[in-house]
Design an enzyme around this catalytic site. Structure first.
Site, mmCIF file in Angstrom:
data_model
loop_
_atom_site.group_PDB
_atom_site.id
_atom_site.type_symbol
_atom_site.label_atom_id
_atom_site.label_comp_id
_atom_site.label_asym_id
_atom_site.label_seq_id
_atom_site.Cartn_x
_atom_site.Cartn_y
_atom_site.Cartn_z
ATOM 1 N N LEU A 563 0.676 -1.221 0.092
ATOM 2 C CA LEU A 563 0.099 -0.125 -0.111
ATOM 3 C C LEU A 563 0.952 1.205 0.148
ATOM 4 O O LEU A 563 0.391 2.298 -0.562
ATOM 5 C CB LEU A 563 -0.757 0.037 1.287
ATOM 6 C CG LEU A 563 -1.805 -1.197 1.429
ATOM 7 C CD1 LEU A 563 -2.627 -1.115 2.688
ATOM 8 C CD2 LEU A 563 -3.119 -0.971 0.026
ATOM 9 N N GLY A 566 6.721 4.022 4.066
ATOM 10 C CA GLY A 566 7.145 5.383 5.041
ATOM 11 C C GLY A 566 8.635 5.175 5.661
ATOM 12 O O GLY A 566 9.324 4.329 5.335
ATOM 13 N N GLY A 567 8.859 6.305 6.338
ATOM 14 C CA GLY A 567 10.165 6.108 7.035
ATOM 15 C C GLY A 567 10.533 5.200 8.002
ATOM 16 O O GLY A 567 11.563 4.645 8.282
ATOM 17 N N PHE A 568 9.446 4.276 8.645
ATOM 18 C CA PHE A 568 9.555 3.470 9.562
ATOM 19 C C PHE A 568 9.082 2.025 8.857
ATOM 20 O O PHE A 568 9.192 0.964 9.469
ATOM 21 C CB PHE A 568 8.513 3.631 10.667
ATOM 22 C CG PHE A 568 9.104 4.685 11.559
ATOM 23 C CD1 PHE A 568 10.350 5.101 11.449
ATOM 24 C CD2 PHE A 568 8.188 5.143 12.345
ATOM 25 C CE1 PHE A 568 10.965 6.127 12.405
ATOM 26 C CE2 PHE A 568 8.708 6.471 13.321
ATOM 27 C CZ PHE A 568 10.270 6.606 13.235
ATOM 28 N N VAL A 571 4.163 -0.824 4.263
ATOM 29 C CA VAL A 571 2.522 -1.143 4.747
ATOM 30 C C VAL A 571 1.822 -2.057 3.476
ATOM 31 O O VAL A 571 1.892 -1.637 2.482
ATOM 32 C CB VAL A 571 1.652 0.008 4.990
ATOM 33 C CG1 VAL A 571 0.126 -0.398 5.311
ATOM 34 C CG2 VAL A 571 2.217 0.900 6.015
ATOM 35 N N ASP A 682 3.421 13.459 16.365
ATOM 36 C CA ASP A 682 3.982 13.334 14.945
ATOM 37 C C ASP A 682 2.676 13.520 14.114
ATOM 38 O O ASP A 682 2.329 12.585 13.138
ATOM 39 C CB ASP A 682 4.451 11.825 15.011
ATOM 40 C CG ASP A 682 5.323 11.895 13.334
ATOM 41 O OD1 ASP A 682 5.482 12.826 12.993
ATOM 42 O OD2 ASP A 682 5.409 10.715 12.897
#
Length: 876
Positions: A563, A566-568, A571, A682
């Protein structure tokens, strides 16, 4: 020059009436030889035509943008045309030609005004090669033709009895030259009134070619290209195909409304398209080339850059493979037939002609569906069924003996009472312009009804209901015995489960609401003691999932189920047994989010229940693998809408305002109404997810912190967050509070209104950030200029101004000056609320972070303490 003057003298002697003394002609020739006469001009009159010749003169618009005169295209040596082109742009780029059908064989042409009308002759007093069709029969006087900076050639003047003429346009190349179409569309033109674009025959021959471009419906999203009378390309009416870009639609629809062309408002309309105050973009054009391709180009540094074109490949051509044909640019041959179909004319397919399409191998209704991931397909004309779910849609298709159906949840939440969308291709309607995605990346499926015999599959048999009464009695006895055995086993099994629960102190969890039964076990049996503390284990309120179960639900984390990233970490979309869709956040081993953030989210978010907060359904830990399972949000994140030029059109003002209210209520719940006081730390547009009804849900609580009692602020040695959304006191000194979230909310609010990123916004004057730009407009009483242009028709001006005011209050530099979220919700929800005047926001000048501050492991020395700073440069 002397030759031109002589030609001019002869022309005037032929055309002017009355007595003219030799002295007049002497002074006329003398004036033609002067430098003043040879200087560039933008106007012709009856006394000052344009003459072709060895040194033929031209008109140049007042601002030096366009030039008009005689020219020879390409390598031709004996064909002359009258046209308009970009001034001082190489190679010569033409935008309009008068005599496309009748070239002048030599350099003797003259373009002048006679009897109030524009006329192009092959020589002074010669044949008329071109003259625009004028409306009415009134004799015109004092007429003047002017080349404008927009590239528009206009004829102005008066009628019989007029003394000085009028400023009203009598004829314009942009609007009235319907009978002599150009190949180029410029800002300010119109495609109304049957006007089209007609391509050149080839690159060196401006005579009209076979391809033309025109509107194909009531909107500027519906366009088409024809080859003679055959459709070559069409926009609109396709599932999954990329729409016409908004920049092309804006160009085509600019100043084209016929409402402004009424008799009483001619002057106003004329000024609207020609006044410099409208600031048209002279560096863009739309052109149809001789190959039949429509192109949108922009001029930068004297070079034309291609921005968009159609058709851009073989499969973009209208009906490239005909009915029931499948097109694939990477295949050879390009076209194939659907399973269960065969070429309509095999001999043509053998020679590479596919437009004849395919036909069913067996006529009549099919009995099995084949499912195809599609890139695009031409939609049915009108066969829309009101189906509650896909099973209803499929049955509706069967009942109508259809060719295919297409099903999905509604893309537009404002369609009230519609649970789903079901489109059906009837028995008499062919499937056209079909492109299939064989990689499986597309999630949109087309279901084709075919005969199983044409697929080499046995026809499903109906169950046999002719059993004898004796067999039925035996079956009854057998069922009774089996039921007794099952009941006994069930009782024994339940007793064993209870005994095991007492002796071992645990049992399998069930969660029927989420259909998670039998998929995992209690976390204390799996997680190592050093992962979670004893008290933490007792506080976990969500199920643990085995890694294998999650991998199976995501098809082993395939790219087709991805999907976003991201930075972490990544997904993925997953599907549990029973059909429930989930979103799996797989944390990267190298990401900045470690065990602490992971535990924080598992322990914290499960305790939160609010319609504007995302739900956590479970988690998994295996070695270094850490995963979180969320409810699936079909519309992904807010940033994928407001920062996308096409998808932002789906968010009118009412939807954006509802999203703003939803985010505010979610934050208010975190700060005040939940069992715990929580600071998110955040908040950003990429952490706002949208459900199927476009309701916002705050997500990603890995960096959130719990405040106890009456605590309202805290300090940290580790500053984490996203550049552009962090409050100044947090980014610089490590202090965070509920006002830190308020600051982030203010940034998000201004981004929703403007459709621009705070971190990506750039203004050349003073290098303003989005906050600085908003503040500048507020001080100049131009706050509405901040609004996204796509909202102009749907916006509520009072609500927009109120939201901008609230946004600026939230991003004030001093935390004490910012409102609480309860005040924000009150201000947004009340129509008559009195709002405070905001003070200057923080970070109004764009700052450039050094490489050290963008690193997740960087450190910065402050006057008070050492702080570790983790800054995410992009939304995760």
């Amino acid at each position: 020059m002397e030759e031109a003057a002589a030609n001019m003298m002869n022309y005037i002697r032929r055309t002017l009436t009355g007595s003219a003394s030799p002295i007049f002609f002497f002074f006329f020739v003398l004036s033609c030889s002067s430098p003043l006469f040879c200087a560039a001009r933008d106007t012709i009159t009856a006394d000052q035509p344009i003459l072709d010749g060895q040194q033929g003169e031209t008109l140049v618009s007042a601002g030096g943008r366009f030039e008009m005169g005689f020219f020879t295209p390409g390598n031709s040596t004996n064909k002359r045309y009258l046209g308009i082109w970009y001034h001082d742009v190489s190679p010569q780029t033409f935008v309009w030609i008068a005599n496309r059908n009748r070239a002048i064989p030599n350099r003797t042409g003259v373009f002048t005004i006679e009897d109030g009308e524009l006329r192009l002759r092959d020589k002074p007093g010669g044949y008329i090669l071109w003259s625009p069709t004028m409306k009415g029969s009134t004799t015109l006087v004092n007429t003047t033709a002017t080349l404008l900076d927009s590239g528009n050639l206009i004829l102005t003047g008066g009628v019989d009895g007029g003394q000085n003429g009028s400023l009203d346009p009598i004829w314009q190349s942009f609007v009235d030259d319907v009978d002599h179409p150009s190949d180029t569309f410029l800002p300010g033109m119109t495609l109304e009134g049957g006007r089209i674009l007609r391509a050149w025959s080839d690159e060196s021959d401006p005579t009209p070619g076979s391809f033309s471009f025109q509107r194909d419906g009531s909107t500027f999203y519906q366009l088409s290209i024809t080859n003679e009378s055959t459709i070559y390309w069409k926009s609109g009416g396709y599932f999954n195909a990329p729409p016409v870009p908004i920049l092309v639609v804006s160009l085509l629809s600019n100043f084209s409304s016929t409402a402004n062309r009424s008799t009483n408002n001619t002057k106003s309309w004329y000024r609207n398209i020609n006044n410099d105050s409208t600031k048209p973009d002279y560096t863009t054009r739309l052109v149809i080339d001789p190959s039949g391709q429509i192109k949108y180009l922009t001029l930068k540094d004297d070079v034309w850059n291609l921005v968009w074109s159609e058709p851009n490949d073989k499969c973009s051509v209208y009906k490239a493979c005909g009915a029931f044909g499948v097109c694939n640019n990477e295949n050879k041959p390009t076209c194939t037939c659907l399973p269960g179909f065969e070429p309509q004319k095999p001999e043509e397919w053998g020679s590479g002609k596919y437009s004849g399409g395919c036909k069913r191998k067996t006529e009549g209704c099919g009995n099995v569906f084949i499912n195809l991931n599609i890139v695009k397909v031409k939609g049915p004309e009108s066969s829309y069924a009101d189906a509650k779910n896909e099973m209803d849609c499929k049955q509706e298709c069967r009942d109508k003996c259809c060719n295919a159906y297409f099903f999905e949840p509604p893309l537009r939440p404002d369609i009230k009472g519609k649970a789903s969308s079901c489109w059906i291709w009837s028995e008499d309607e062919n499937i056209k312009d079909l492109q299939v995605d064989y990689s499986g990346d597309s999630r949109r499926k087309l279901h084709i009804l075919v005969s199983s015999s044409d697929l080499g599959v046995a026809t499903p048999k109906e169950p046999d209901h002719s059993a004898s009464s004796a067999k039925r009695r035996y079956l009854t006895v057998f069922i009774s015995i089996a039921a007794g055995v099952v009941l006994s086993c069930t009782v024994i099994f339940i007793c064993c489960l209870r005994r095991m629960a007492k002796t071992k102190g645990h049992r399998e969890r069930e969660n029927s609401a989420f259909q998670l039964a039998a998929l995992g076990q209690h976390p204390t049996d799996i997680i190592n003691p050093d992962k979670f503390g004893k008290d933490e284990k007792r506080g976990i309120d969500v199920p643990f999932f085995h890694y294998k179960r999650i991998a199976a639900s995501t098809e082993n984390f395939s790219d087709s189920n991805k999907l976003g990233e991201g930075g972490f970490g990544l997904v993925y979309k997953g599907q549990l047994p029973g059909g429930q869709e989930i979103a799996v956040k797989r944390l990267s081993k190298n990401s900045g989010q470690g065990l602490e953030e992971f535990k924080n989210e598992v322990l914290l978010i499960a305790k939160l229940q609010h319609r504007n907060l995302v739900r956590l359904l479970g988690y998994s830990v295996k070695g270094d693998e850490k995963m979180l399972l969320y409810e699936y949000m079909p519309n992904k994140s807010l940033d994928s809408f407001i920062f996308d030029r096409t998808r932002r059109l789906l968010l009118n003002w009412q939807r954006r305002f509802n999203i703003i209210l939803g985010i505010a209520r979610g934050l208010l719940y975190l700060h005040q109404d939940s069992r715990l006081r929580i600071i998110h730390r955040d908040l950003k547009t990429s952490n706002i997810l949208l459900d199927e009804e476009m309701n916002p849900k705050i997500s990603d609580f890995g960096l959130a912190r719990i405040f106890g009692g009456n605590q309202i602020e805290a300090n940290t040695n580790r500053v984490v967050g996203t550049y552009g959304y962090m409050s100044p006191e947090y980014a610089l000194d490590g202090f965070f509070s509920i006002k830190s979230d308020v600051f982030s909310f203010g940034v998000v609010l201004l981004e929703i209104i403007s459709g621009k990123k705070n971190t990506g916004f750039y203004q050349t004057d003073k290098s303003l950030s989005l906050l600085g730009y908003a503040w500048k407009l507020w001080q100049e009483d131009k706050a509405l200029d901040l609004m996204d242009r796509s909202l102009r028709e749907s916006c509520n001006t009072c609500e927009v101004m109120k939201c901008i005011n609230v946004g600026l209050l939230c991003v004030q530099e001093e935390a004490d000056d910012r409102p609480t979220m309860s005040n924000v919700v009150f201000m947004l929800g009340r129509e008559t609320a009195t709002l405070a005047i905001p003070k200057q926001p923080a970070f109004i000048v764009k700052r450039v972070l050094s490489s050290s501050t963008s690193s997740s492991s960087s450190r910065r020395q402050t006057s008070s303490n050492n702080q570790q700073i983790t800054i995410t440069m992009e939304g995760r």
